[in-house]
Design an enzyme around this catalytic site. Structure first.
Site, PDB file in Angstrom:
ATOM      1  N   GLY A 153      -5.769  -3.869   7.609  1.00  0.00           N
ATOM      2  CA  GLY A 153      -6.738  -2.775   7.660  1.00  0.00           C
ATOM      3  C   GLY A 153      -7.781  -2.887   8.746  1.00  0.00           C
ATOM      4  N   ASP A 157      -8.897   0.005   6.167  1.00  0.00           N
ATOM      5  CA  ASP A 157      -8.672   1.282   6.849  1.00  0.00           C
ATOM      6  C   ASP A 157      -8.296   2.418   5.895  1.00  0.00           C
ATOM      7  OD1 ASP A 157      -6.237  -0.175   6.293  1.00  0.00           O
ATOM      8  OD2 ASP A 157      -5.211   1.496   7.268  1.00  0.00           O
ATOM      9  N   GLY A 168      -0.962  -1.679   6.632  1.00  0.00           N
ATOM     10  CA  GLY A 168      -0.953  -2.944   7.366  1.00  0.00           C
ATOM     11  C   GLY A 168      -2.326  -3.580   7.337  1.00  0.00           C
ATOM     12  N   ARG A 179     -15.025  -5.474   0.010  1.00  0.00           N
ATOM     13  CA  ARG A 179     -14.350  -5.278   1.303  1.00  0.00           C
ATOM     14  C   ARG A 179     -13.566  -3.955   1.286  1.00  0.00           C
ATOM     15  NH1 ARG A 179      -8.812  -4.217   2.718  1.00  0.00           N
ATOM     16  NH2 ARG A 179      -8.488  -4.891   4.852  1.00  0.00           N
ATOM     17  N   THR A 209       0.869  -1.189   0.000  1.00  0.00           N
ATOM     18  CA  THR A 209       0.000   0.000   0.000  1.00  0.00           C
ATOM     19  C   THR A 209       0.901   1.233   0.000  1.00  0.00           C
ATOM     20  OG1 THR A 209      -1.882  -1.021   1.073  1.00  0.00           O
ATOM     21  CG2 THR A 209      -1.527   1.298   1.583  1.00  0.00           C
TER      22      THR A 209
HETATM   23  N1  ASP Z   1      -4.281  -1.312   5.022  1.00  0.00           N
HETATM   24  C1  ASP Z   1      -4.569  -1.863   3.723  1.00  0.00           C
HETATM   25  C2  ASP Z   1      -5.896  -2.574   3.776  1.00  0.00           C
HETATM   26  O1  ASP Z   1      -6.143  -3.269   4.722  1.00  0.00           O
HETATM   27  C3  ASP Z   1      -3.539  -2.797   3.237  1.00  0.00           C
HETATM   28  C4  ASP Z   1      -2.094  -2.381   3.405  1.00  0.00           C
HETATM   29  O2  ASP Z   1      -1.801  -1.385   4.045  1.00  0.00           O
HETATM   30  O3  ASP Z   1      -1.208  -3.045   2.850  1.00  0.00           O
HETATM   31  O4  ASP Z   1      -6.648  -2.486   2.842  1.00  0.00           O
END
Ligand code: ASP
Length: 293
Positions: free
Chosen positions: A216, A193, A214, A190, A162
């Site tokens: 989410g 965050d 991370g 879906r 991300t």
């Molecule tokens: N936070 C993001 C999500 O859950 C994924 C990521 O940060 O890699 O969609």
């Protein structure tokens, strides 16, 4: 005082992708820094940095984003500016390569958040090019899907790659932006965050700006980005506030893996993560510069 920081996601960057990550972070930083040094705003700087990363297939945003369980891309992104606390966010958009541009449009609208087909409509009305959703699927993602192999960076189910950026401009305005394809193999619809203000990003001229990455669902449960800003309010340094937030994640929620970048209004930078890797970089008139992959 000017400063900018970017990240390319918390997770497990496979060894062979590290150079590409590092290069992407450098180019994105350079793009954002150039905006700032040419007297552009913090919003324009984070936009410039995130657009670069959305266009690069090494990252999970825009072109090359993670595929959902049906094999297509659904993108989430959020943008916030710290002067008037304006927000622009989109979720589950399928036909735009740079969702952060749509966030920029919504930032100026009375509303803060559009999802799905209506986010696409907002993009079209603003003249943002709509693309064939299949054109967002990179060869790497397609190969992984066709081989049925798990994506190395996601072997524990954690998302990765991300992207996000935070910036402080000469006027003292801060901004933050986050953009993602979300978790690999996620069910259609879906939303994590990343597009949620206070979870995936937050910016307030009184304190600073934050972008998170991370797992989410976990980051959202503790309102991670807002928590990090609260740390600054309590007098912690950006590094301490970043660490406090990531520690809280582990303490309060299971599967609490992630990280964040944080900039305060004096141009001090901090980052912390508890995943095996997080690529990020910063440039600050006050703190100098660096890249970590
Ligand atoms: N936070 C993001 C999500 O859950 C994924 C990521 O940060 O890699 O969609």
């Amino acid at each position: 005082m000017q400063a900018i920081a970017v990240h390319g996601g918390a997770g497990r960057i496979p060894e062979e992708l590290r150079p590409e990550h590092g290069e992407g972070i450098r180019i994105a930083l350079q793009a954002g820094r150039q905006v700032l040094t040419q007297e552009g705003s913090a919003v324009e700087a984070v936009m410039a940095a995130v657009v670069v990363l959305e266009d690069l297939p090494a990252f999970n945003a825009g072109y090359g984003a993670a595929l959902n369980s049906e094999g297509y891309v659904e993108l989430d992104a959020g943008l916030m500016e710290g002067r008037a606390l304006e927000i622009g966010a989109v979720a589950a958009i399928r036909d735009v390569q740079n969702p952060i541009r749509v966030c920029r449009v919504i930032l100026q609208a009375p509303q803060i958040f559009f999802s799905g087909a209506d986010a696409s409509r907002v993009a079209r009305e603003a003249g943002i090019e709509s693309v064939d959703p299949d054109s967002l699927i990179s060869p790497r993602r397609l190969k992984q899907r066709q081989s049925g192999a798990s994506i190395p960076a996601l072997d524990s189910g954690l998302a990765a790659d991300t992207v996000g950026a935070v910036a402080l401009d000469e006027k003292g305005d801060v901004a933050s932006a986050t953009s993602t394809g979300g978790m690999n193999d996620k069910p259609p619809g879906r939303v994590g965050d990343s597009p949620l203000p206070g979870c995936g990003y937050y910016a307030d001229n009184k304190w600073g700006a934050c972008s998170t990455t991370g797992w989410g669902e976990s980051l959202a449960r503790i309102l991670a980005a807002r928590r990090a800003i609260e740390g600054l309010e309590r007098g912690l340094s950006p590094s301490q506030a970043a660490r406090m937030t990531v520690d809280l994640l582990k303490e309060r929620v299971s599967e609490g893996e992630g990280g964040l970048i944080l900039l305060d209004c004096q141009g001090c930078f901090g980052a912390y993560f508890n995943s095996p890797t997080m690529s990020y970089g910063w440039w600050s008139e006050r703190d100098g510069e660096g890249v970590n992959t």
